[in-house]
Write an enzyme that holds these catalytic residues in place. Sequence first.
Site, mmCIF file in Angstrom:
data_model
loop_
_atom_site.group_PDB
_atom_site.id
_atom_site.type_symbol
_atom_site.label_atom_id
_atom_site.label_comp_id
_atom_site.label_asym_id
_atom_site.label_seq_id
_atom_site.Cartn_x
_atom_site.Cartn_y
_atom_site.Cartn_z
ATOM 1 N N SER A 164 -1.883 -26.314 -6.016
ATOM 2 C CA SER A 164 -2.336 -27.655 -6.422
ATOM 3 C C SER A 164 -3.504 -27.496 -7.384
ATOM 4 O O SER A 164 -4.189 -26.472 -7.374
ATOM 5 C CB SER A 164 -2.731 -28.497 -5.203
ATOM 6 O OG SER A 164 -3.656 -27.811 -4.393
ATOM 7 N N PHE A 181 -24.633 -24.153 -8.899
ATOM 8 C CA PHE A 181 -23.772 -25.093 -8.182
ATOM 9 C C PHE A 181 -23.484 -24.566 -6.773
ATOM 10 O O PHE A 181 -23.557 -25.309 -5.779
ATOM 11 C CB PHE A 181 -22.483 -25.261 -8.995
ATOM 12 C CG PHE A 181 -21.523 -26.264 -8.444
ATOM 13 C CD1 PHE A 181 -21.956 -27.529 -8.062
ATOM 14 C CD2 PHE A 181 -20.174 -25.955 -8.319
ATOM 15 C CE1 PHE A 181 -21.060 -28.463 -7.550
ATOM 16 C CE2 PHE A 181 -19.276 -26.877 -7.813
ATOM 17 C CZ PHE A 181 -19.722 -28.130 -7.427
ATOM 18 N N HIS A 214 -5.490 -24.036 -3.941
ATOM 19 C CA HIS A 214 -5.959 -25.235 -4.641
ATOM 20 C C HIS A 214 -6.906 -24.762 -5.744
ATOM 21 O O HIS A 214 -7.946 -24.165 -5.453
ATOM 22 C CB HIS A 214 -6.700 -26.132 -3.635
ATOM 23 C CG HIS A 214 -7.143 -27.452 -4.184
ATOM 24 N ND1 HIS A 214 -6.261 -28.445 -4.559
ATOM 25 C CD2 HIS A 214 -8.387 -27.972 -4.402
ATOM 26 C CE1 HIS A 214 -6.932 -29.507 -4.983
ATOM 27 N NE2 HIS A 214 -8.229 -29.239 -4.903
#
Length: 308
Positions: A18, A222, A272
Amino acid sequence: MMAVKTAQGSAERSFKLSFEFFPPKSEDMEGQLWQTVDDLAAWQPDFVSVTYGAGGTTKAPTLSTVKRLIAETPLATASHLTCVGASRAEVAEVVEQFRAAGVRHFVALRGDPPTGVGSLYTPHPDGYENAAALVKGLKEIDDFEISVSAYPEKHPESPDLSMDIDMLKRKVDHGATRALTQFFFDNDIFERYLDKVRAAGITIPIVPGIMPILNLTQLKRFAGMCGASVPIWLDARFEGLDGDAGERAKVAAAVASEQIADLRARGIEEFHLYTMNRAPLVNATLEALGCRKAASANDTSTGTLALV
Ligand code: FAD
């Protein structure tokens, strides 16, 4: 006018895949997103998902992106949804808009406080207190497919991993059928986490979130906010490449594909990919794994799908 090429053959891949996109914030970014969608569609992902901003700040861009994906591409599309800062009635209203657009799959999340990751989360007085409550609420509205988050290195707010796994269990008990993980780079950490998740009786797929590294310095910043560790060996892989974007991209694709290959060797068959709305690194990663895109047509007579 852009074109998403409908596949004429099948993408050659023996694992589930995905892609995650984020809603564009400018016209330039809008162009980049649809070019990326156009390009990555030929991998025939099992689904794609679109993120949703904290406090509903990107509800409109998320909704319009999801609408367009559903209306104009062959891609199965999930929308992320957060409940931060919203009453249950407001969430229900938003859900209705997404349902009207054809959404049947939500990635259900609590979201971060408007004051930022790490600050105290205060639920709306009439809202859902966490993602488990949101999953329950969504399932009461309709029998949606629900994916949720999982944190192999624990969520920054969790005192320990077992509290985190308890929360995952509650989300599953309320109807979540897939968990997408925060990105990580050390597969041993993931494997140990998966063992604990299974030991807790959680049987749903725990799908590794794979982050191809566009920029190691930015990624470290991040990752620090998300509580994800960045192993020291990554510094060595990218050392001396600051001025060489081409070589950096090759290393980034090698790192991501090696991570996926190693996870596959450990029995993981679903991934993913955080695309950051850019195709080249995702393409290079999947090509390095020996995958092939579906053959696609270049003209409307053989199935090109118009995206206006
Ligand atoms: P929850 O599952 O409710 O909780 C996460 C963890 O925090 C739990 O495991 C629990 O142990 C701990 N926790 C929660 N409440 C407490 C508490 N009161 N005390 C102690 N511990 C607590 N954010 C967005 O804004 N938009 C997105 O589209 C988005 N997509 C994401 C997709 C993925 C795959 C992932 C992994 C994250 C995403 N996020 C997104 C980030 C997410 O919203 C934040 O990580 C948020 O802080 C937690 O949301 P959650 O649904 O994971 O929370």
